[in-house]
Write a protein that holds these residues in place. Structure first.
Motif, PDB file in Angstrom:
ATOM      1  N   LEU A 396       0.826  -1.199   0.000  1.00  0.00           N
ATOM      2  CA  LEU A 396       0.000   0.000   0.000  1.00  0.00           C
ATOM      3  C   LEU A 396       0.868   1.259   0.000  1.00  0.00           C
ATOM      4  O   LEU A 396       0.635   2.189  -0.779  1.00  0.00           O
ATOM      5  N   GLY A 397       1.886   1.290   0.870  1.00  0.00           N
ATOM      6  CA  GLY A 397       2.772   2.451   0.934  1.00  0.00           C
ATOM      7  C   GLY A 397       3.536   2.675  -0.353  1.00  0.00           C
ATOM      8  O   GLY A 397       3.671   3.811  -0.834  1.00  0.00           O
ATOM      9  N   LEU A 398       4.049   1.586  -0.951  1.00  0.00           N
ATOM     10  CA  LEU A 398       4.819   1.695  -2.197  1.00  0.00           C
ATOM     11  C   LEU A 398       3.975   2.235  -3.346  1.00  0.00           C
ATOM     12  O   LEU A 398       4.384   3.174  -4.054  1.00  0.00           O
ATOM     13  N   PHE A 399       2.805   1.651  -3.560  1.00  0.00           N
ATOM     14  CA  PHE A 399       1.952   2.074  -4.666  1.00  0.00           C
ATOM     15  C   PHE A 399       1.426   3.494  -4.443  1.00  0.00           C
ATOM     16  O   PHE A 399       1.355   4.291  -5.387  1.00  0.00           O
ATOM     17  N   ALA A 400       1.047   3.832  -3.200  1.00  0.00           N
ATOM     18  CA  ALA A 400       0.547   5.174  -2.917  1.00  0.00           C
ATOM     19  C   ALA A 400       1.634   6.209  -3.171  1.00  0.00           C
ATOM     20  O   ALA A 400       1.378   7.273  -3.768  1.00  0.00           O
ATOM     21  N   PHE A 401       2.858   5.923  -2.759  1.00  0.00           N
ATOM     22  CA  PHE A 401       3.973   6.849  -2.972  1.00  0.00           C
ATOM     23  C   PHE A 401       4.237   7.020  -4.465  1.00  0.00           C
ATOM     24  O   PHE A 401       4.483   8.135  -4.938  1.00  0.00           O
ATOM     25  N   GLY A 402       4.182   5.919  -5.196  1.00  0.00           N
ATOM     26  CA  GLY A 402       4.441   5.989  -6.633  1.00  0.00           C
ATOM     27  C   GLY A 402       3.374   6.748  -7.397  1.00  0.00           C
ATOM     28  O   GLY A 402       3.674   7.496  -8.337  1.00  0.00           O
ATOM     29  N   ILE A 403       2.120   6.586  -7.000  1.00  0.00           N
ATOM     30  CA  ILE A 403       1.004   7.188  -7.733  1.00  0.00           C
ATOM     31  C   ILE A 403       0.805   8.656  -7.363  1.00  0.00           C
ATOM     32  O   ILE A 403       0.554   9.495  -8.235  1.00  0.00           O
ATOM     33  N   PHE A 404       0.932   8.983  -6.071  1.00  0.00           N
ATOM     34  CA  PHE A 404       0.531  10.311  -5.602  1.00  0.00           C
ATOM     35  C   PHE A 404       1.693  11.272  -5.378  1.00  0.00           C
ATOM     36  O   PHE A 404       1.476  12.416  -4.974  1.00  0.00           O
ATOM     37  N   THR A 405       2.922  10.824  -5.604  1.00  0.00           N
ATOM     38  CA  THR A 405       4.055  11.763  -5.545  1.00  0.00           C
ATOM     39  C   THR A 405       4.883  11.605  -6.829  1.00  0.00           C
ATOM     40  O   THR A 405       4.738  10.629  -7.556  1.00  0.00           O
ATOM     41  N   LYS A 406       5.753  12.567  -7.053  1.00  0.00           N
ATOM     42  CA  LYS A 406       6.671  12.490  -8.194  1.00  0.00           C
ATOM     43  C   LYS A 406       8.103  12.257  -7.730  1.00  0.00           C
ATOM     44  O   LYS A 406       9.036  12.305  -8.526  1.00  0.00           O
ATOM     45  N   MET A 407       8.266  11.997  -6.426  1.00  0.00           N
ATOM     46  CA  MET A 407       9.607  11.830  -5.872  1.00  0.00           C
ATOM     47  C   MET A 407      10.239  10.516  -6.314  1.00  0.00           C
ATOM     48  O   MET A 407       9.540   9.520  -6.516  1.00  0.00           O
ATOM     49  N   GLN A 408      11.561  10.538  -6.425  1.00  0.00           N
ATOM     50  CA  GLN A 408      12.338   9.329  -6.652  1.00  0.00           C
ATOM     51  C   GLN A 408      12.977   8.897  -5.338  1.00  0.00           C
ATOM     52  O   GLN A 408      13.136   9.710  -4.421  1.00  0.00           O
ATOM     53  N   ILE A 409      13.339   7.641  -5.228  1.00  0.00           N
ATOM     54  CA  ILE A 409      13.881   7.112  -3.976  1.00  0.00           C
ATOM     55  C   ILE A 409      15.174   6.352  -4.221  1.00  0.00           C
ATOM     56  O   ILE A 409      15.496   5.998  -5.352  1.00  0.00           O
ATOM     57  N   ARG A 410      15.901   6.105  -3.123  1.00  0.00           N
ATOM     58  CA  ARG A 410      17.079   5.235  -3.193  1.00  0.00           C
ATOM     59  C   ARG A 410      16.577   3.791  -3.194  1.00  0.00           C
ATOM     60  O   ARG A 410      16.281   3.216  -2.140  1.00  0.00           O
ATOM     61  N   ASP A 411      16.506   3.240  -4.359  1.00  0.00           N
ATOM     62  CA  ASP A 411      15.811   1.977  -4.582  1.00  0.00           C
ATOM     63  C   ASP A 411      16.346   0.848  -3.709  1.00  0.00           C
ATOM     64  O   ASP A 411      15.578   0.017  -3.205  1.00  0.00           O
ATOM     65  N   LYS A 412      17.649   0.798  -3.464  1.00  0.00           N
ATOM     66  CA  LYS A 412      18.243  -0.331  -2.740  1.00  0.00           C
ATOM     67  C   LYS A 412      17.805  -0.382  -1.275  1.00  0.00           C
ATOM     68  O   LYS A 412      17.960  -1.408  -0.608  1.00  0.00           O
ATOM     69  N   TRP A 413      17.245   0.721  -0.756  1.00  0.00           N
ATOM     70  CA  TRP A 413      16.829   0.763   0.646  1.00  0.00           C
ATOM     71  C   TRP A 413      15.362   0.367   0.845  1.00  0.00           C
ATOM     72  O   TRP A 413      14.863   0.344   1.966  1.00  0.00           O
ATOM     73  N   VAL A 414      14.659   0.068  -0.227  1.00  0.00           N
ATOM     74  CA  VAL A 414      13.215  -0.158  -0.125  1.00  0.00           C
ATOM     75  C   VAL A 414      12.869  -1.403   0.705  1.00  0.00           C
ATOM     76  O   VAL A 414      11.974  -1.369   1.557  1.00  0.00           O
ATOM     77  N   LEU A 415      13.563  -2.503   0.472  1.00  0.00           N
ATOM     78  CA  LEU A 415      13.256  -3.727   1.207  1.00  0.00           C
ATOM     79  C   LEU A 415      13.456  -3.560   2.720  1.00  0.00           C
ATOM     80  O   LEU A 415      12.568  -3.945   3.503  1.00  0.00           O
ATOM     81  N   PRO A 416      14.594  -2.985   3.183  1.00  0.00           N
ATOM     82  CA  PRO A 416      14.727  -2.769   4.636  1.00  0.00           C
ATOM     83  C   PRO A 416      13.617  -1.882   5.211  1.00  0.00           C
ATOM     84  O   PRO A 416      13.116  -2.146   6.303  1.00  0.00           O
TER      85      PRO A 416
END
Length: 463
Positions: A396-416
């Protein structure tokens, strides 16, 4: 098996994963009712009525609004990207680690969910049928999974769209027939049942008095809405059928028509629970310690007749298989596409790889169901929805962040971050209500989990 023979003639991965995008939306919609309800609803919801009355409808009303989000927010994204696995969206939006994280949490969620559902049905069949024949529990489980594997191994989702339609018809027919037969045993017309004073203690639907209570309306409603968004809209199992429709418009018609039928169907299940308890009290049937066993106890040992026993078993098996067969196919699809990159492999190797994975997932489900036999002691539907709060929150957090923001993230930290969010939510769910001023957490833990994931992604954003 007959349906499988005709739909499995084209033994291709395209047919197995997406039904060649030729599935009629109305068949998908009707079949999805059975997939969503499953053996858990068939048995556990009626048994839950004594402890929760009709409060489950607060959750079901939330489901309806969740389907609106699925139809008009999520489906357009999936169709625009033309994905086979919905978690490919996360690869497009963030990167490979986010993609794999989403797939991992789905895989865990669906293995647990499918195992919960099949465990309940296998337990009932074992207790009421196979124990008398001295058949061990593990044989019951193996036989159940083997039958599902046999008719899904070739046609996959193309087969399931048709079998789910048949299974849903049997399941709903069994519930309606049981209500009328028991009402007749009590010398009631159906109208008499609806107005009977014995029904009144069970039918309270809305609980608005105590904000701290577990069954407070807005907690249940919002929790139900996000459970649907996650367990349907962010779930490869449920979305795989919608993605098999010819186009986005058909997929949206499928979801909306299905959502409108879903509310009255659940009301019927709650009325079934009420009349089961009324009948048990009137004829002196001892209520089982596990409320999940009430419906089978009355249907098979309640002196109503062999007709109800047959109707119950047909409905139960249909309910169990309509959920388990699609879960087995979705898990196979997800593992092949998300973890093994099957679409990038040589064409000749793809089919054999899919078949090996299909067998492997079947074995995994067998092992998990047998393990559940030693650990579960509560209402299965309550456990299922609570487990969803922990496993679907990061999605839920991942999809909501992707859909409702335009920010990019440090992808390698997502699983932790996802693991931390789920762990914190689990810890919070174990805190006694006395330490929270009397507040009882319910399914809103899913929203808390998604919120923690969302905040974690903000912390690892890139400039």
């Amino acid at each position: 098996m007959l349906i499988s023979y005709f739909t499995g003639k084209d033994d291709s991965n395209e047919a197995f994963f997406k039904a060649e995008n030729k599935a009629p939306w109305f068949l998908v919609a009707f079949g999805m009712i059975g997939t969503s309800l499953s053996g858990v609803t068939f048995i556990s919801v009626p048994g839950w009525v004594r402890d929760s009355q009709f409060s489950y409808m607060q959750v079901v009303l939330g489901y309806f609004f969740g389907y609106l989000v699925i139809a008009f927010v999520l489906l357009p994204i999936y169709y625009r990207l033309n994905v086979t696995s919905i978690y490919q969206y996360l690869d497009h939006r963030f990167g490979k680690t986010s993609y794999i994280t989403g797939a991992i949490f789905f895989f865990i969620s669906r293995v647990i969910g499918a195992a919960f559902r099949l465990f309940l049905v296998a337990t009932v069949l074992q207790y009421f049928v196979f124990d008398a024949w001295k058949v061990p529990f593990f044989v019951t489980v193996v036989l159940s999974i083997l039958l599902i594997w046999l008719y899904t191994s070739r046609g996959g989702i193309k087969t399931i769209i048709w079998t789910d339609t048949l299974q849903t018809l049997f399941m709903l027919g069994a519930v309606v027939a049981t209500v009328f037969i028991i009402a007749n045993k009590l010398d009631w017309e159906f109208a008499d049942f609806l107005t009977a004073k014995e029904l009144q203690p069970y039918t309270k639907m809305f609980f608005m008095e105590d904000v701290l209570a577990k069954d407070y309306f807005w907690k249940s409603f919002v929790g139900g809405m996000f459970i649907t968004i996650c367990m349907t809209g962010l779930d490869q199992d449920m979305m795989q059928k919608s993605l098999a429709c010819k186009n986005l418009k058909d997929a949206q018609k499928n979801v909306m028509s299905y959502s409108m039928v879903f509310v009255p169907v659940n009301i019927i299940f709650l009325f079934l629970g009420a009349i089961l308890y009324i009948y048990a009290e009137k004829v002196g049937i001892l209520i089982p310690e596990r409320s999940d066993l009430l419906f089978p106890e009355i249907a098979l040992n309640g002196g109503i007749g062999i007709g109800v026993s047959i109707i119950f078993l047909l409905g139960l098996i249909a309910a169990a298989y309509s959920s388990a067969d699609s879960a087995l196919t979705a898990l196979t699809t997800s593992f092949c596409v998300d973890f093994l990159n099957i679409e990038e492999r040589r064409a000749k190797a793809q089919k054999s790889l899919r078949k090996r994975v299909h067998i492997g997932i079947s074995v995994l489900l067998i092992l998990v169901i047998i393990a559940f036999n030693y650990f579960l002691d509560s209402s299965v539907i309550d456990l299922l929805l609570r487990a969803a709060s922990y496993t679907y929150g990061p999605l839920l957090g991942l999809f909501a962040f992707g859909i409702f923001t335009k920010m990019q993230i440090r992808d390698k930290w997502v699983l932790p971050v996802a693991l931390i969010a789920a762990s914190l939510t689990f810890i919070l769910g174990q805190v006694p209500a006395e330490m929270l001023g009397g507040y009882h957490f319910n399914y809103e833990l899913l929203l808390v989990n998604g919120g923690l994931m969302f905040l974690g992604l903000i912390l690892i954003r890139r400039k």
